[in-house]
Design an enzyme around this catalytic site. Structure first.
Site, PDB file in Angstrom:
ATOM      1  N   ASP A 214     -18.170  26.847   4.466  1.00  0.00           N
ATOM      2  CA  ASP A 214     -18.101  28.315   4.370  1.00  0.00           C
ATOM      3  C   ASP A 214     -19.456  28.925   4.000  1.00  0.00           C
ATOM      4  O   ASP A 214     -19.818  29.993   4.494  1.00  0.00           O
ATOM      5  CB  ASP A 214     -17.054  28.741   3.328  1.00  0.00           C
TER       6      ASP A 214
ATOM      7  N   LYS B 271      -6.940  23.454   1.123  1.00  0.00           N
ATOM      8  CA  LYS B 271      -8.354  23.134   0.876  1.00  0.00           C
ATOM      9  C   LYS B 271      -8.598  22.414  -0.460  1.00  0.00           C
ATOM     10  O   LYS B 271      -9.457  21.546  -0.553  1.00  0.00           O
ATOM     11  CB  LYS B 271      -9.205  24.410   0.915  1.00  0.00           C
TER      12      LYS B 271
END
Ligand code: ATR
Length: 273
Positions: free
Chosen positions: A101, A65
């Site tokens: 997220d 990420k």
């Protein structure tokens, strides 16, 4: 046919192919969503060859990420703050990145516990890793006045509290039960309670009766924390919805239709847990 992917290392555990496969079928879209294992040393080459492989975009998971954040063009303020990208897509020839997220976490609570953030004064967040950072961001965005951040390693909580400013206070692990008094929301972002890990063993008796308890762990769906909360007749939201909702913005960008998080999708993923 549009091709999308989820890339990680390892990747075999990812349930994202199940989610996107369900939506592709349900919406009648000609597309694919592939699981791809790429070692850290090969990630940059993988990203730089996405267009020539015919990909329209995809998801990025552990441990890539942060590398994805560096390689993509990022306008999304959430990804910029977290310095992590979990969703890639093309706008023309430009590879863009965002982080879903926070919206996944918030959308899950909005769907399962409507009105949960109205007038939120105090929340307790357990854990100080990457997931915690996204959740702190989301809670502050929703107007939390005070967040008590509790972590086994106090220094990590202190560093995160400094990053977010005066509304976040770092506390040691042994302060957790005291911190619950006056909290309207409790969020577990640690791996405690996950299958194969020790349970998160907290005495919830100081929590106000109106408090909401949520866990980002979803294997098992009912973690020891959620079971204890339910026994104490507190409202609970499990972590599976966060996984489902965080997938929505990517699908919409790659395939051009906004999918829904339905009970059928939940049941499908649940059967795989
Ligand atoms: P993520 O990106 O999913 O948040 P992470 O960065 O590895 O993952 O963070 C894991 C979190 O779980 C941390 O808050 C970690 O606490 P430490 O910072 O002290 O390591 C917490 N955690 C993991 N195992 C734990 C345990 N046995 N007891 C308490 N906390 C634990």
């Amino acid at each position: 046919m549009k091709r999308a992917f989820v890339v990680g290392y390892p990747i075999s555990h990812s349930r994202s192919p199940l989610i996107h496969g369900f939506w592709l079928k349900e919406l009648g879209i000609q597309g694919s969503y592939e699981r791809i294992a790429v070692e850290p040393a090969a990630f940059e080459t993988f990203v730089r060859t996405l267009a020539e492989q015919g990909f329209v975009g995809g998801n990025v998971t552990v441990p890539h990420k942060e590398a994805a954040f560096r390689l993509a063009s990022v306008d999304d303020p959430v990804a910029r703050d977290l310095e992590a990208v979990n969703t890639l897509w093309f706008e023309g020839s430009q590879l863009k990145g965002m982080n879903t997220d926070v919206t996944g976490f918030l959308a899950n609570l909005d769907q399962e516990a409507p009105g949960w953030s109205a007038g939120m004064k105090q929340a307790v967040v357990l854990g100080a890793g990457g997931a915690s950072r996204a959740i702190l961001y989301g809670l502050l965005q929703r107007g939390a006045e005070r967040i008590l951040l509790i972590n086994r390693t106090l220094e990590r909580a202190e560093a995160l509290a400094r990053h977010f400013g005066t509304k976040v206070t770092a506390l040691a692990w042994d302060q957790a039960e005291t911190a619950l008094a006056g909290a309207e929301l409790v969020v577990n972002t640690t791996s405690l309670g996950m299958k194969g890990q020790p349970p998160l063993d907290l005495d919830l008796s100081r929590l106000p009766k109106s408090a909401l308890v949520t866990d980002i762990v979803y294997v098992p769906l009912e973690t020891p924390l959620l079971a204890a909360a339910r026994q104490a007749r507190l409202a609970t939201v499990d972590g599976l919805g966060m996984l489902l909702h965080q997938a929505v913005p990517g699908f919409e960008r790659w395939f051009g239709a906004r999918p829904e998080v339905t009970p059928q999708l939940r049941a499908l993923v649940l059967a795989d847990i």
